[in-house]
Design an enzyme around this catalytic site. Structure first.
Site, PDB file in Angstrom:
ATOM      1  N   GLU A 172     -31.240  -4.947   2.788  1.00 18.68           N
ATOM      2  CA  GLU A 172     -32.056  -5.453   2.808  1.00 18.68           C
ATOM      3  C   GLU A 172     -32.425  -5.282   4.234  1.00 18.68           C
ATOM      4  O   GLU A 172     -31.374  -6.053   4.768  1.00 18.68           O
ATOM      5  CB  GLU A 172     -32.986  -6.648   2.084  1.00 18.68           C
ATOM      6  CG  GLU A 172     -33.832  -7.029   2.733  1.00 18.68           C
ATOM      7  CD  GLU A 172     -34.634  -8.079   1.494  1.00 18.68           C
ATOM      8  OE1 GLU A 172     -35.901  -8.645   1.146  1.00 18.68           O
ATOM      9  OE2 GLU A 172     -33.128  -9.294   1.833  1.00 18.68           O
ATOM     10  N   PHE A 173     -33.061  -4.508   4.691  1.00 16.25           N
ATOM     11  CA  PHE A 173     -33.571  -4.586   5.948  1.00 16.25           C
ATOM     12  C   PHE A 173     -34.522  -5.620   6.187  1.00 16.25           C
ATOM     13  O   PHE A 173     -35.468  -5.442   5.918  1.00 16.25           O
ATOM     14  CB  PHE A 173     -33.616  -3.585   6.871  1.00 16.25           C
ATOM     15  CG  PHE A 173     -32.689  -2.237   7.088  1.00 16.25           C
ATOM     16  CD1 PHE A 173     -31.445  -2.653   7.879  1.00 16.25           C
ATOM     17  CD2 PHE A 173     -32.429  -1.610   5.785  1.00 16.25           C
ATOM     18  CE1 PHE A 173     -31.126  -1.819   7.875  1.00 16.25           C
ATOM     19  CE2 PHE A 173     -31.766  -0.474   6.058  1.00 16.25           C
ATOM     20  CZ  PHE A 173     -30.870  -0.330   7.064  1.00 16.25           C
ATOM     21  N   ARG A 174     -34.258  -6.412   6.832  1.00 14.69           N
ATOM     22  CA  ARG A 174     -35.054  -7.794   7.454  1.00 14.69           C
ATOM     23  C   ARG A 174     -35.733  -7.609   9.488  1.00 14.69           C
ATOM     24  O   ARG A 174     -34.933  -7.947  10.180  1.00 14.69           O
ATOM     25  CB  ARG A 174     -34.216  -9.309   7.735  1.00 14.69           C
ATOM     26  CG  ARG A 174     -34.296  -9.511   6.044  1.00 14.69           C
ATOM     27  CD  ARG A 174     -35.529  -9.634   5.302  1.00 14.69           C
ATOM     28  NE  ARG A 174     -36.299 -11.159   6.207  1.00 14.69           N
ATOM     29  CZ  ARG A 174     -36.406 -12.453   6.655  1.00 14.69           C
ATOM     30  NH1 ARG A 174     -35.290 -13.274   5.642  1.00 14.69           N
ATOM     31  NH2 ARG A 174     -37.426 -12.924   7.325  1.00 14.69           N
ATOM     32  N   ARG A 184     -41.339  -9.449   6.861  1.00 10.10           N
ATOM     33  CA  ARG A 184     -41.734 -10.793   6.506  1.00 10.10           C
ATOM     34  C   ARG A 184     -42.712 -11.402   7.399  1.00 10.10           C
ATOM     35  O   ARG A 184     -42.234 -11.500   8.251  1.00 10.10           O
ATOM     36  CB  ARG A 184     -40.025 -11.920   5.543  1.00 10.10           C
ATOM     37  CG  ARG A 184     -40.905 -13.027   5.498  1.00 10.10           C
ATOM     38  CD  ARG A 184     -42.078 -12.983   3.850  1.00 10.10           C
ATOM     39  NE  ARG A 184     -40.668 -12.638   2.753  1.00 10.10           N
ATOM     40  CZ  ARG A 184     -40.576 -11.421   2.423  1.00 10.10           C
ATOM     41  NH1 ARG A 184     -41.754 -10.444   2.436  1.00 10.10           N
ATOM     42  NH2 ARG A 184     -39.743 -10.919   1.438  1.00 10.10           N
ATOM     43  N   HIS A 198     -43.010 -16.523  -1.665  1.00  9.76           N
ATOM     44  CA  HIS A 198     -41.587 -18.027  -1.963  1.00  9.76           C
ATOM     45  C   HIS A 198     -42.515 -19.163  -2.168  1.00  9.76           C
ATOM     46  O   HIS A 198     -43.153 -19.294  -1.827  1.00  9.76           O
ATOM     47  CB  HIS A 198     -41.183 -17.229  -0.620  1.00  9.76           C
ATOM     48  CG  HIS A 198     -40.449 -16.045  -0.093  1.00  9.76           C
ATOM     49  ND1 HIS A 198     -41.353 -15.314  -0.391  1.00  9.76           N
ATOM     50  CD2 HIS A 198     -39.421 -15.600  -0.334  1.00  9.76           C
ATOM     51  CE1 HIS A 198     -41.028 -14.047  -0.571  1.00  9.76           C
ATOM     52  NE2 HIS A 198     -39.383 -14.237  -0.706  1.00  9.76           N
ATOM     53  N   LYS A 211     -41.397 -10.396  -7.519  1.00 13.39           N
ATOM     54  CA  LYS A 211     -39.821 -11.457  -7.350  1.00 13.39           C
ATOM     55  C   LYS A 211     -40.570 -12.433  -6.380  1.00 13.39           C
ATOM     56  O   LYS A 211     -41.539 -13.069  -6.234  1.00 13.39           O
ATOM     57  CB  LYS A 211     -39.487 -10.503  -6.325  1.00 13.39           C
ATOM     58  CG  LYS A 211     -38.574 -11.419  -5.438  1.00 13.39           C
ATOM     59  CD  LYS A 211     -38.240 -10.950  -3.891  1.00 13.39           C
ATOM     60  CE  LYS A 211     -36.960 -11.193  -2.936  1.00 13.39           C
ATOM     61  NZ  LYS A 211     -37.059 -11.122  -1.352  1.00 13.39           N
ATOM     62  N   ARG A 249     -28.409 -16.867  -9.032  1.00 14.69           N
ATOM     63  CA  ARG A 249     -28.158 -15.923  -8.080  1.00 14.69           C
ATOM     64  C   ARG A 249     -26.709 -15.002  -9.113  1.00 14.69           C
ATOM     65  O   ARG A 249     -26.129 -14.255  -9.185  1.00 14.69           O
ATOM     66  CB  ARG A 249     -27.221 -16.156  -6.686  1.00 14.69           C
ATOM     67  CG  ARG A 249     -28.594 -16.399  -6.354  1.00 14.69           C
ATOM     68  CD  ARG A 249     -27.837 -17.070  -4.724  1.00 14.69           C
ATOM     69  NE  ARG A 249     -28.830 -17.729  -3.664  1.00 14.69           N
ATOM     70  CZ  ARG A 249     -30.394 -17.146  -3.238  1.00 14.69           C
ATOM     71  NH1 ARG A 249     -29.962 -15.671  -2.994  1.00 14.69           N
ATOM     72  NH2 ARG A 249     -30.807 -17.610  -2.591  1.00 14.69           N
ATOM     73  N   SER A 273     -28.917 -15.574   4.295  1.00 16.83           N
ATOM     74  CA  SER A 273     -30.566 -15.060   4.922  1.00 16.83           C
ATOM     75  C   SER A 273     -31.126 -16.015   4.263  1.00 16.83           C
ATOM     76  O   SER A 273     -32.162 -16.166   4.515  1.00 16.83           O
ATOM     77  CB  SER A 273     -31.180 -13.579   4.301  1.00 16.83           C
ATOM     78  OG  SER A 273     -31.217 -13.028   3.408  1.00 16.83           O
ATOM     79  N   GLN A 310     -27.659 -18.496  -0.626  1.00 18.33           N
ATOM     80  CA  GLN A 310     -26.646 -17.318  -0.997  1.00 18.33           C
ATOM     81  C   GLN A 310     -25.811 -17.483  -1.160  1.00 18.33           C
ATOM     82  O   GLN A 310     -24.681 -17.809  -0.416  1.00 18.33           O
ATOM     83  CB  GLN A 310     -27.706 -15.984  -0.464  1.00 18.33           C
ATOM     84  CG  GLN A 310     -27.357 -14.786  -0.455  1.00 18.33           C
ATOM     85  CD  GLN A 310     -28.654 -14.119   1.199  1.00 18.33           C
ATOM     86  OE1 GLN A 310     -28.006 -14.542   1.578  1.00 18.33           O
ATOM     87  NE2 GLN A 310     -29.720 -14.041   0.710  1.00 18.33           N
TER      88      GLN A 310
END
Length: 218
Positions: free
Chosen positions: A29-31, A56, A116, A142, A180, A200, A204
């Protein structure tokens, strides 16, 4: 799939990190919101790598400080370049515009619509409402909510099972780690894991540890 977030501040580091991460994970995932600067050319480079492109918004816990219009145009460029996935917020008023654009040009990009809650895990009826709204807009729903208890974790796992194959669900925090680890078995299309020292989000799991655990479960 195991997805590894790339949280570097400059593009060349991000691409190098992605190449390293793909030795362990299936996609990255490229933030993009965390980068110091990003161009359309950079988006094209990212789109060639198996990835989720996420820019984001600050109001959803991200770091994007430029205009929303610029953010939407960058995401459209990712769609134009057939990025594997893009992530757009449920609360983003222009999310349907991206879906319409994708459909008009016949892009192969899958659109993840995300929600979120960094403080709690809402009641299950509220989460079902969120997921249903997301699936009416994009391809994949998501949500990432903060899990404070086993009950929160069970709520999240139950929803993964209910929407198996079209959901990514995450319980943030220590109590949510089980989501997870077991997510893929319960129907989440991917789970997030981090390279060592590069998480991130709270809770995690390190990708090497996650792979060891998943092998034991199998």
């Amino acid at each position: 799939m195991i997805c590894i977030p790339v949280i570097d501040e400059n593009v060349s580091d991000a691409i190098n990190s992605a190449k390293e991460a793909l030795k362990y994970g299936d996609i990255v995932e490229f933030r993009v919101d965390l980068l110091n600067d990003v161009t359309f050319e950079d988006i094209e480079k990212f789109s060639k790598i198996p990835s989720i492109l996420t820019i984001r918004a600050e109001w959803e816990g991200g770091a994007w400080k430029k205009s929303d219009n610029e953010r939407i145009e960058l995401l459209k460029y990712a769609i134009k370049n057939n990025a594997k996935f893009i992530d757009i917020e449920l609360k983003e008023e222009r999310n349907l515009e991206l879906v319409k654009y994708r459909n008009e040009i016949g892009s192969k990009t899958k659109i993840i619509v995300s929600y979120h809650d960094f403080e709690k895990t809402p009641e299950i009826d509220e989460l079902i409402d969120v997921v249903e709204k997301e699936l009416k807009i994009g391809d994949i729903a998501k949500f990432a909510t903060f899990a404070h208890s086993k009950e929160d974790t069970l709520k999240i796992l139950n929803l993964m099972n209910k929407y198996s194959g079209k959901i990514i669900a995450i319980g943030m925090g220590e109590s949510g780690k089980l989501t997870r680890i077991l997510g893929l078995d319960f129907g989440s299309i991917l789970t997030f894991a981090s390279m060592e020292g590069k998480a991130s989000a709270p809770g995690q799991v390190d990708v090497k540890k996650l792979k060891e655990i998943l092998e034991l479960i199998e």
